[in-house]
Write an enzyme that holds these catalytic residues in place. Structure first.
Site, PDB file in Angstrom:
ATOM      1  N   LYS A  22      52.235 -12.175 -18.770  1.00  0.00           N
ATOM      2  CA  LYS A  22      52.673 -11.778 -20.122  1.00  0.00           C
ATOM      3  C   LYS A  22      52.862 -10.272 -20.220  1.00  0.00           C
ATOM      4  CE  LYS A  22      49.568 -11.079 -23.596  1.00  0.00           C
ATOM      5  NZ  LYS A  22      49.655  -9.858 -24.388  1.00  0.00           N
ATOM      6  N   ASN A  23      51.858  -9.517 -19.767  1.00  0.00           N
ATOM      7  CA  ASN A  23      51.921  -8.069 -19.996  1.00  0.00           C
ATOM      8  C   ASN A  23      52.948  -7.369 -19.102  1.00  0.00           C
ATOM      9  OD1 ASN A  23      50.172  -8.292 -22.093  1.00  0.00           O
ATOM     10  ND2 ASN A  23      48.357  -7.611 -20.959  1.00  0.00           N
ATOM     11  N   ARG A  92      52.584  -6.328 -30.184  1.00  0.00           N
ATOM     12  CA  ARG A  92      52.177  -4.987 -29.812  1.00  0.00           C
ATOM     13  C   ARG A  92      53.220  -4.336 -28.891  1.00  0.00           C
ATOM     14  NH1 ARG A  92      48.987  -0.854 -30.788  1.00  0.00           N
ATOM     15  NH2 ARG A  92      48.445   0.276 -28.933  1.00  0.00           N
ATOM     16  N   CYS A 116      47.656  -7.979 -31.464  1.00  0.00           N
ATOM     17  CA  CYS A 116      46.220  -8.233 -31.622  1.00  0.00           C
ATOM     18  C   CYS A 116      45.512  -6.946 -32.022  1.00  0.00           C
ATOM     19  CB  CYS A 116      45.623  -8.753 -30.312  1.00  0.00           C
ATOM     20  SG  CYS A 116      45.960 -10.491 -29.992  1.00  0.00           S
ATOM     21  N   ARG A 121      44.466   0.749 -32.236  1.00  0.00           N
ATOM     22  CA  ARG A 121      45.044   0.986 -30.904  1.00  0.00           C
ATOM     23  C   ARG A 121      46.121   2.062 -31.032  1.00  0.00           C
ATOM     24  NH1 ARG A 121      46.541  -4.872 -28.867  1.00  0.00           N
ATOM     25  NH2 ARG A 121      46.740  -3.891 -26.814  1.00  0.00           N
ATOM     26  N   PRO A 122      45.727   3.325 -30.855  1.00  0.00           N
ATOM     27  CA  PRO A 122      46.664   4.427 -31.079  1.00  0.00           C
ATOM     28  C   PRO A 122      47.777   4.462 -30.034  1.00  0.00           C
ATOM     29  CG  PRO A 122      44.611   5.240 -30.128  1.00  0.00           C
ATOM     30  CD  PRO A 122      44.414   3.779 -30.400  1.00  0.00           C
ATOM     31  N   ILE A 123      48.890   5.161 -30.369  1.00  0.00           N
ATOM     32  CA  ILE A 123      49.957   5.335 -29.382  1.00  0.00           C
ATOM     33  C   ILE A 123      50.262   6.831 -29.200  1.00  0.00           C
ATOM     34  CG2 ILE A 123      51.018   3.049 -29.635  1.00  0.00           C
ATOM     35  CD1 ILE A 123      53.208   4.452 -31.343  1.00  0.00           C
ATOM     36  N   ASP A 124      49.247   7.658 -29.442  1.00  0.00           N
ATOM     37  CA  ASP A 124      49.455   9.111 -29.340  1.00  0.00           C
ATOM     38  C   ASP A 124      49.910   9.546 -27.941  1.00  0.00           C
ATOM     39  OD1 ASP A 124      46.634   8.243 -28.928  1.00  0.00           O
ATOM     40  OD2 ASP A 124      46.421  10.267 -28.155  1.00  0.00           O
ATOM     41  N   GLN A 125      49.454   8.857 -26.895  1.00  0.00           N
ATOM     42  CA  GLN A 125      49.833   9.252 -25.535  1.00  0.00           C
ATOM     43  C   GLN A 125      51.296   8.900 -25.235  1.00  0.00           C
ATOM     44  OE1 GLN A 125      47.651  11.146 -23.536  1.00  0.00           O
ATOM     45  NE2 GLN A 125      46.701  11.117 -25.554  1.00  0.00           N
ATOM     46  N   ASP A 304      40.536  -7.584 -20.796  1.00  0.00           N
ATOM     47  CA  ASP A 304      41.085  -8.835 -21.341  1.00  0.00           C
ATOM     48  C   ASP A 304      40.288 -10.058 -20.888  1.00  0.00           C
ATOM     49  OD1 ASP A 304      43.067  -7.353 -22.530  1.00  0.00           O
ATOM     50  OD2 ASP A 304      44.501  -7.656 -20.910  1.00  0.00           O
ATOM     51  N   ARG A 396      49.672 -16.939 -27.687  1.00  0.00           N
ATOM     52  CA  ARG A 396      50.364 -15.705 -27.280  1.00  0.00           C
ATOM     53  C   ARG A 396      50.170 -15.384 -25.810  1.00  0.00           C
ATOM     54  NH1 ARG A 396      49.770 -11.471 -32.012  1.00  0.00           N
ATOM     55  NH2 ARG A 396      51.326 -10.469 -30.737  1.00  0.00           N
TER      56      ARG A 396
END
Ligand code: EPU
Length: 417
Positions: A22-23, A92, A116, A121-125, A304, A396
């Site tokens: 999936k990922n 996500r 989820c 869950r930040p996305i600053d990077q 996970d 999912r």
């Protein structure tokens, strides 16, 4: 809405085939839009996130056709249109559209990704990476607008070795002018899979799978054919379920190297694990030792898998300590397991688990992997029927779950809520 009904207490026996990851899939689909001719992806898992992403590619003007688990994407007439909400909120991984659209068209306008939400869950990077490549990132009525006249290669040090940020920067940088170096890159197998696809499309990426990735930008990318790696989390979940039910299961279509951390922990508990070229056999035992588990970035024990592992540890004698160093509070499965009689205490980022039998109960999955934990737990319960709601989360990440479990001898079915 459906719920999953589990009459447990039966050892799982037989063979299970693992789907494509999936990922990986959720990154490879957006990556395909960087090409200017047809991309064919084989071994896709049949999951809702995959279906939504393929619809998004169509919304962007791509021609998409499906044949079994193969998708053909013709991205030649795609364009970058704003996607404020709607479908991008459903998962996500819609954040990968940012890097891909930026790389191909120099602009992306996208709502904040959903998915989820077991904790913030930040996305600053990701943003830091795009900015380093010369993009401007602004807030456009609640959406993120990322644009650049010309992306330029840069040296980017990630403060955290983020899977998403590493892939997103690779996507954009593969079309930047000059060379990009990502330091402290994440090393997960899915990153290698994305780099393999991009290189087959004509990108020049070296070092994927190590902490330093070098990307030499190219002017254009072309179509190719690529087969997705097996899903190591799905495989790990079946390994854990086989052990928890004291079963005997051959997990087929896996890369055993990807499973080393879980294999080692299962062996430490006393589970018998046999590795073949592309499969792993799990032979459960009547009793297990307690162990301590640390969830870390790859190649450590996957975060996970810590939720289903919590369920297995309830089957060990003594006290196990499971600590998640990736997410500080990913323990939504714990109160539900406690409703099933588990003796677990959460302290900071650790769950302290005292082994003992579980009982059937009505429980609810609050996210995908919490759901996997409840399924594993339900399969171990000797009497009664465990009811798991929130099946849409489990769906999912685990395609054909009920079919697979039934083929392994489990008494599992779906019912309307
Ligand atoms: N982080 C930041 N800033 C960022 C990005 C991440 O602080 O900009 C932090 C996160 O808060 C977290 C850590 O870095 O503490 C790792 O996050 P990462 O970015 O690696 O996670 P992700 O890319 O959002 C992917 C998987 C997750 C999996 C994690 C960790 C996808 C679509 N998702 O998420 O999978 O848990 O890596 O391995 O690839 C799942 O499959 O159930 C799932 C949640």
């Amino acid at each position: 809405m459906e719920k999953l009904m589990i009459r447990g207490g039966r050892p799982l026996r037989g063979t299970v085939q693992i789907s494509g990851a999936k990922n990986s899939a959720v990154a490879l689909l957006p990556a395909s839009l960087l090409a200017e001719s047809e991309v064919v992806l084989d071994n896709l898992p049949q999951l809702s996130d995959v279906a939504v992403l393929s619809e998004i590619l169509e919304d962007l003007g791509g021609k998409v056709t499906w044949e079994g688990d193969t998708i053909r994407i013709d991205p030649s007439s795609m364009r970058s249109i704003p996607m404020p909400n709607g479908k991008v909120k459903l998962l996500r991984a819609s954040y990968y559209l940012m890097g891909a659209l930026l790389g191909r068209f120099g602009e992306a306008v996208i709502g904040m990704p959903g998915g989820c939400n077991f904790e913030p869950r930040p996305i600053d990077q990701h943003i830091k990476g795009f900015e380093a490549l010369g993009a401007q990132v602004t807030n456009d009525h609640g959406s993120i607008r990322i644009s650049a006249k010309q992306l330029r290669g840069a040296k980017i040090y990630l403060d955290v070795a983020s899977v998403g940020a590493t892939i997103n920067i690779m996507l954009a940088a593969s079309r930047a002018k000059g060379s990009t170096i990502i330091e402290n890159a994440a090393k997960e197998p899915e990153i290698i899979d994305v780099a393999t696809l991009l290189n087959a499309m004509g990108a020049k990426i070296k070092g994927a799978g190590t902490e330093t990735i070098r990307i030499e930008g190219v002017d254009s990318l072309h179509g190719c054919r690529h087969s997705i790696i097996p899903d190591r989390i799905q495989a790990g979940t079946y390994m854990i379920a086989a052990a928890a039910t004291r079963g005997d299961v051959l997990i087929d279509n896996v890369i055993p190297k990807h499973m080393e951390a879980v294999t080692a922990k299962l062996q430490e508990m006393g589970v018998h694990v046999y590795e073949m070229d592309e499969s792993i056999r799990i032979v459960g035992q009547p009793s297990y030792e307690s162990v301590d588990v640390k969830a870390l970035i790859y190649p450590g024990f996957a975060t996970d898998l810590q939720s289903p592992m919590t369920s297995l540890l309830t089957q060990a004698s003594g006290v196990s300590i499971l600590t998640d160093f990736v997410y500080s509070n990913r323990f939504k499965h714990v109160p539900e397991l406690m409703r099933m009689g588990a003796n677990i205490r959460v302290e900071g980022r650790s769950a302290i688990i005292e082994g003992g039998p579980l009982n059937a109960a009505k429980v609810s999955a609050a996210d995908l992997r919490a759901g996997a934990a409840l399924v594993v737990a339900g399969l171990t319960v000797a009497e009664g029927v465990t009811e798991v709601t929130g099946v849409e989360y489990i769906d999912r990440g685990y395609d054909f779950l009920v079919d697979n479990l039934r083929r392994l001898g489990a008494d599992v079915w779906r019912e309307n809520e």
